[in-house]
Design an enzyme around this catalytic site. Structure first.
Site, PDB file in Angstrom:
ATOM      1  N   CYS A 341      44.393  60.348  54.738  1.00 40.08           N
ATOM      2  CA  CYS A 341      45.662  60.732  53.888  1.00 40.08           C
ATOM      3  C   CYS A 341      45.860  59.420  52.744  1.00 40.08           C
ATOM      4  O   CYS A 341      45.228  59.270  52.071  1.00 40.08           O
ATOM      5  CB  CYS A 341      46.763  61.243  54.626  1.00 40.08           C
ATOM      6  SG  CYS A 341      47.848  62.146  53.738  1.00 40.08           S
ATOM      7  N   HIS A 433      44.493  65.348  58.271  1.00 41.92           N
ATOM      8  CA  HIS A 433      45.057  64.810  59.553  1.00 41.92           C
ATOM      9  C   HIS A 433      44.452  65.560  60.807  1.00 41.92           C
ATOM     10  O   HIS A 433      44.293  66.802  60.481  1.00 41.92           O
ATOM     11  CB  HIS A 433      46.692  64.864  59.498  1.00 41.92           C
ATOM     12  CG  HIS A 433      47.375  63.883  58.658  1.00 41.92           C
ATOM     13  ND1 HIS A 433      47.481  62.560  58.901  1.00 41.92           N
ATOM     14  CD2 HIS A 433      48.133  64.227  57.612  1.00 41.92           C
ATOM     15  CE1 HIS A 433      48.140  61.935  57.786  1.00 41.92           C
ATOM     16  NE2 HIS A 433      48.499  62.952  56.922  1.00 41.92           N
TER      17      HIS A 433
END
Length: 510
Positions: A341, A433
């Site tokens: 991310c 994630h």
């Protein structure tokens, strides 16, 4: 049954989240249809529900303890810190703006009470019981007027309150007494009793103190939970994560191969979803630690740059610490690096940010061929794909939109088209994630890392992260079942706080 309970704490980190999860798992094993609830959560560890709503990971974990799908109703207000003074406000799973602490507590918070109560009422109309978690301490007298997560929700919903105290920190009797004594008479009437958490030793030595506490407050202690290793699952606050030591209690099982695999996670500011590395720490022979100095990368077989709520700030921190140059050297030497991310964005060529930091164009580390532009709308999805020949699932929570302009695809769809991320040499990056919780993908990725690092490490063929998580949740349920007065707890959830509880002076200040 039809009822509810608020699990409050004498302090932050007293154990509210795990006690709530334990009560939920105990109830569901009794055949009760139960749901978790936290009116307001401050956390950098978040999760995306099936309907695309962002909630705290602790509530997602508690929903798993209840064996139900998490929804935005279970955590209607999520605050994601962007620094010491401001947070992004996420309402019913969607971001609605940034507010200073003064602006939030000065008016916005109390206006959300109706929404919070509506969510709780909807859950209580659907489930047999709702187990609510408080935040911080209910005796934060400076915030009581606008409180919507502790006694504010208890008073409005008529919930009995169980106060949890961490005896491992010391001072638990004073904390229990002081918590009650700083509440108004109306609030005190809902505080049914106490639960001691993390006790080490012979419970008989504690009993005289519990008897005196009952004499002083008129309230029973509903249980003494022993200290147990390995129960710190899905913690809430990334700001307090230790910069030292291994992640949680890394699996103590010996490695399957001849070598261990060492993973270093850069402890960047405003680290978000550091739970991403828990699945690595669950692998026998994988040692995961947080680091903040470049020399600590030297013996690492894999370096991870995790997610963050402050991508540009984290990038500057990496440069200030000398970690940025160390990461560039690793990439050039084809030593494994993984960006997740915000960490993925940091590894790119540049970032255009008029949303999060409002710093405009900022040069990245330049080790992956991507350009990032921050968009006002947050991406919240639960994607699936294929990577390294294995199925992989994850969830996305980010404002940054990545344009990949080179390298190899990392995660693809069934047709072989790139879905997310990229790879150059032994440097990988993805916005997803939770991808390392996919067992087959995790094993394939670790095999690649071990080969690149020259380690004779072999992933265990039978490690199931989902099964390990279920075992942890069952252990929490066992703690409640074996060490709490479950008959009294059942009555409390079903019938509310006992009548006639005494008032303990001085009460809340006027």
């Amino acid at each position: 049954m039809s009822g509810g309970l608020l699990v409050a704490g004498t302090t932050s980190d007293a154990g509210k989240s795990v006690v709530t999860a334990g009560i939920c798992r105990w109830l569901v094993r009794q055949g009760v249809k139960v749901a978790p609830f936290k009116a307001q959560n401050m956390s950098l560890n978040s999760f995306v529900t099936r309907e695309g709503a962002e909630i705290g990971r602790a509530q997602a974990m508690q929903a798993q303890a209840c064996r139900v799908e998490p929804t935005a109703l279970m955590n209607p207000v999520l605050l994601k810190p962007g620094g010491e003074q401001s947070s992004q406000v996420v309402l019913l799973g969607k971001p609605v703006g940034e507010l200073s602490a003064r602006g939030y507590h000065g008016g916005r918070q109390q206006k959300l009470l109706g929404t919070v109560l509506d969510c709780l009422a909807e859950l209580r109309g659907t489930y047999d019981a709702v187990i609510c978690e408080g935040a911080g301490s209910p005796a934060e007298i400076n915030l009581r007027r606008t409180d919507i997560v502790n006694m504010g929700i208890a008073r409005n919903a008529g919930l009995p309150v169980l106060v949890v105290g961490d005896i491992d920190r010391g001072g638990v009797f004073a904390s229990f007494f002081g918590t009650v004594a700083l509440l108004s008479p109306e609030d005190q009437a809902l505080v049914a009793g106490f639960l001691v958490n993390k006790f080490r030793g012979d419970v008989s030595l504690l009993e005289p103190g519990l008897d005196m506490l009952h004499g002083l407050t008129g309230r029973h202690t509903y249980g003494v939970l022993p200290f147990r290793h390995g129960l710190g699952i899905d913690e809430e606050d990334g700001l307090r994560v230790s910069l030292r030591g291994t992640v949680r209690e890394s699996n103590v099982a010996p490695p399957v191969g001849e070598d261990v695999l060492r993973v270093a996670v850069c402890a960047i500011p405003l680290m978000s979803n550091f739970t991403d590395v828990d699945a690595l720490a669950a692998e026998p022979g994988v040692v995961v630690r947080f680091v903040d100095r470049p020399e600590e990368l030297a013996d690492a077989d894999l370096v991870i740059v995790p997610g963050t709520r402050g991508t540009v700030r984290a990038l500057e921190w990496l440069r200030e610490r000398g970690l940025a140059e160390a990461l560039r050297r690793r990439a050039a030497e084809r030593r494994p690096v993984l960006g997740i991310c915000g960490g993925f964005q940091i590894l790119g060529e540049h970032i255009e940010d008029e949303v999060e930091s409002r710093r405009g164009r900022v040069e990245g580390l330049g080790v992956l061929p991507l350009r990032v532009r921050f968009a006002p709308e947050k991406i919240l999805t639960r994607p699936e794909g294929t990577a390294l020949g294995e199925r992989v699932e994850g969830y996305e929570i980010h404002h940054g939109v990545a344009e990949v302009v080179g390298g190899d695809a990392f995660i693809s769809d069934d047709g072989g088209h790139s879905l997310d991320g990229c790879r150059v040499g032994q440097t990988w990056g993805t916005h997803w994630h939770g991808s390392l919780e996919s067992d087959g993908f995790r094993r394939a990725f670790l095999r690649e890392v071990a080969a690149a690092a020259g380690r004779r490490f072999v992933p265990a063929p039978d490690t199931s992260f989902a099964a390990l998580r279920e075992e942890q949740l069952d252990r929490l349920g066992d703690l409640i079942e074996q060490h709490a007065d479950t008959d009294a707890l059942w009555r409390l959830i079903e019938s509310g706080a006992p009548q006639g509880l005494p008032f303990i002076p001085p009460g809340a200040p006027a």
